[in-house]
Structures are given as structure tokens and as C-alpha cells.
Design a protein around this motif. Structure first.
Motif, short mmCIF file in Angstrom:
data_model
loop_
_atom_site.label_atom_id
_atom_site.label_comp_id
_atom_site.label_asym_id
_atom_site.label_seq_id
_atom_site.Cartn_x
_atom_site.Cartn_y
_atom_site.Cartn_z
N SER A 145 -8.80 4.17 -2.20
CA SER A 145 -9.31 3.19 -2.98
C SER A 145 -7.10 2.98 -2.29
O SER A 145 -6.80 1.88 -2.00
CB SER A 145 -8.96 3.26 -4.02
N ILE A 146 -6.22 3.77 -2.89
CA ILE A 146 -4.90 3.53 -2.08
C ILE A 146 -4.55 3.08 -0.95
O ILE A 146 -4.01 2.25 -0.26
CB ILE A 146 -4.35 4.11 -3.18
N LEU A 147 -5.29 3.78 -0.20
CA LEU A 147 -4.98 4.13 1.30
C LEU A 147 -5.92 2.83 2.47
O LEU A 147 -5.05 2.04 2.99
CB LEU A 147 -6.09 5.13 1.95
N LEU A 148 -6.46 2.14 1.05
CA LEU A 148 -7.21 1.27 1.74
C LEU A 148 -6.66 0.13 1.86
O LEU A 148 -6.37 -1.58 2.42
CB LEU A 148 -8.78 1.02 0.93
N VAL A 149 -6.14 0.07 -0.19
CA VAL A 149 -5.07 -1.62 0.00
C VAL A 149 -3.73 -1.33 0.91
O VAL A 149 -2.83 -1.83 1.79
CB VAL A 149 -4.47 -1.03 -1.62
N THR A 150 -3.37 0.16 1.09
CA THR A 150 -1.47 0.36 1.85
C THR A 150 -1.35 -0.34 3.37
O THR A 150 -0.84 -1.28 3.91
CB THR A 150 -1.55 1.34 1.99
N ALA A 151 -3.18 0.12 3.57
CA ALA A 151 -3.43 -1.16 5.08
C ALA A 151 -3.68 -2.84 5.14
O ALA A 151 -2.05 -2.96 6.29
CB ALA A 151 -5.00 -0.34 5.48
N MET A 152 -3.71 -2.71 3.85
CA MET A 152 -3.67 -4.30 4.35
C MET A 152 -2.39 -4.83 3.81
O MET A 152 -2.01 -5.98 4.33
CB MET A 152 -4.68 -5.21 2.83
N ALA A 153 -1.53 -4.26 2.79
CA ALA A 153 -0.42 -4.51 2.32
C ALA A 153 0.13 -4.38 4.39
O ALA A 153 1.30 -5.21 3.94
CB ALA A 153 0.50 -3.45 1.65
N LEU A 154 0.25 -3.36 4.86
CA LEU A 154 0.47 -3.88 6.50
C LEU A 154 1.09 -5.08 6.90
O LEU A 154 1.48 -5.45 7.37
CB LEU A 154 0.68 -2.37 7.65
N HIS A 155 -0.57 -5.67 6.49
CA HIS A 155 -0.87 -7.18 7.03
C HIS A 155 0.95 -8.48 6.60
O HIS A 155 1.20 -8.99 7.05
CB HIS A 155 -2.02 -7.51 6.71
N HIS A 156 0.06 -7.67 5.52
CA HIS A 156 0.80 -8.75 5.24
C HIS A 156 3.03 -8.96 5.10
O HIS A 156 3.82 -9.77 4.69
CB HIS A 156 1.10 -9.07 3.57
#
Length: 270
Positions: free
Chosen positions: A116-127
Motif C-alpha cells: 500500500s505504501i509503495l503504491l502511494v509512493t508511486a503516485m506521489a512521484l507524479h505530483h
């Protein structure tokens, strides 16, 4: 009132609004437990198109106009900025642990973080590049007010850039919360993770504004740096993610629609 005219403050507010749009998208998960993969791919395609349009019309076009005095060499400060922006995101991609929604292989440094944290981190990279773009936009607008820029770098352009990024952040927030819901989390926790993924937008906006205000001569490089970072994210992550489930045609059409939307918005407000 002087505080409101400061580019760093304006960038921070715009970054917070960008985060708010991510949060609004994440909150849509309360209306429905899950959304079809087809719908998600269309939303990702549209978000990618809006990011590309914002990079070209809100960042690269003003950068080229700023360096127009170089004549046929006007591209000279643009290319290094683009390459540096892409290299910056490539470096983060290699270092920061993350995992894409439809993948099981962790990228970045080895870690024991939960999926779950890894998924959130992936999208955080987008921002991160979005925040940088917002900050650079307001820093450039402030430079123009000091008669060191051009009309293309006025506050209106920065506002259009902000609004374009806010529009494409809504589906991205929904994508995160939907992915969390599919992992078995409650709607409340899924929304929380979706909101958390957008925190990097305001964090990137302030240094972006500061960098743009260092020297007027570096504005084309700063603008193209933010554009390069955004384009890297779209090409490396957003578009492949939207195509991996077999909905490539719909995702591509949605991407073009996103480009048209930002183009229309940019033309209408000028």
C-alpha cells in the motif's frame, strides 16, 4: 496584502489547491466500491494528456519565447533544462521505493515497505514535477512583473497551469483510492492514502518558485526543467499504466481529449 503578491506564497497556495484536487478525487471512492479498469485507463489517459499539454503550452512555449532573442539558437537553454528535468525524475525513480498498480515488482531501492505504501509512493512521484511546474510558473510571473519576462509569463499563464494540473489530479486521486480499495482497505483508509499521495504537490511548489526567482536569465532553463520532469512521468509511468490492460485505444483518445481541454482553456483565458 504584500504577502499575497509574493510568488512563493502564491505557489504554496496553488500547490495546496493541487493537493485539494487530489483529495477530491480520492473522496469519490465513498460513492462506489470499485470502478472498471476501462474507466480507470480512460481517466489515466486524460490525465496524461493534460500533463503533456500543461508541459508544452504552460512551460515550454513561454520558455521558447523568453529565449527568442537568441534567434535560431533559442532552443539552446531549453534542451539542457528538459534533460535535467527528466534526469531528476529518473533519479528519483531509481532511488525511491515504489510499485505501480498493475505490477508486482518493486522499483527503487530494496525495502520492506508494505504494498500500500509503495503504491502511494508511486503516485506521489507524479505530483513532484507538478508542484515544481506550479512553483516555476508563479516565479516566472513575478519576474515578468519586474520587466524581465514576456507577456506569456503573466499571472494568467500560471493560473491556467494551476487549473490544468488541478483538473488532471482529480482522476489521479481516484486511481489511488480505487487501487487501495482493491487491496482490501476500507473506503475511509483508501481515501486517506489517496489524499496522502498528493502531499508532494505543495512540497514541490515552493522550491520551484524559489528556483525561478534566482535569476531571470535562468527562467527558460527552470521552465523546461519542470516540463522535462512532467513529460518523463507521463511517458514512463502514466501512458504505460493506461495501456497495460488492453484499453490502449480508449486511453489514447482520452489522452488527446485531455490535450484539447488544456489547449482550449489556455486559448480562452488569453
Amino acid at each position: 496584502m504584500e504577502l499575497f503578491s509574493q510568488p512563493v506564497f502564491q505557489a504554496l497556495v496553488a500547490g495546496l489547491l493541487s493537493w485539494l484536487s487530489v483529495s477530491l478525487g480520492a473522496a469519490i471512492i465513498f460513492t462506489r466500491r470499485q470502478f472498471s479498469r476501462r474507466a480507470m485507463d480512460c481517466l489515466l489517459g486524460a490525465a496524461g494528456g493534460m500533463m503533456l499539454a500543461a508541459a508544452f503550452f504552460g512551460l515550454l512555449q513561454p520558455a521558447l519565447e523568453l529565449s527568442a532573442h537568441l534567434g535560431r539558437w533559442s532552443f539552446a537553454p531549453i534542451i539542457p533544462g528538459l534533460l535535467l528535468g527528466a534526469a531528476f525524475l529518473w533519479g528519483l525513480d531509481r532511488v525511491l521505493p515504489h510499485i505501480h498498480m498493475l505490477q508486482d515488482t518493486t522499483e527503487g531501492l530494496s525495502t520492506s515497505w508494505r504494498r500500500s505504501i509503495l503504491l502511494v509512493t508511486a503516485m506521489a512521484l507524479h505530483h513532484i514535477p507538478e508542484g515544481l511546474a506550479i512553483g516555476v510558473g508563479y516565479g516566472a510571473a513575478a519576474a515578468e512583473s519586474l520587466n524581465v519576462g514576456s507577456e506569456s509569463l503573466g499571472l494568467t499563464t500560471a493560473l491556467v497551469l494551476t487549473f490544468s494540473i488541478m483538473l488532471q489530479n482529480v482522476p489521479e486521486g481516484l486511481v489511488v483510492s480505487t487501487a487501495m480499495r482493491a487491496e482490501g482497505y476500507s473506503a475511509r483508509k483508501s481515501c486517506f492514502y489517496g489524499v496522502l499521495s498528493g502531499v508532494t504537490a505543495p512540497l514541490g511548489a515552493v522550491p520551484g518558485a524559489l528556483a525561478a526567482g534566482i535569476a531571470a536569465g535562468l527562467l527558460p532553463v527552470a521552465l523546461s526543467f519542470a516540463a522535462g520532469a512532467m513529460i518523463y512521468v507521463v511517458v514512463e509511468e502514466v501512458i504505460p499504466e493506461a495501456n497495460v490492460s488492453g484499453n490502449g485505444n480508449l486511453a489514447t483518445v482520452s489522452c488527446i481529449f485531455g490535450i484539447c481541454l488544456v489547449l482550449a482553456l489556455s486559448s480562452l483565458v488569453k
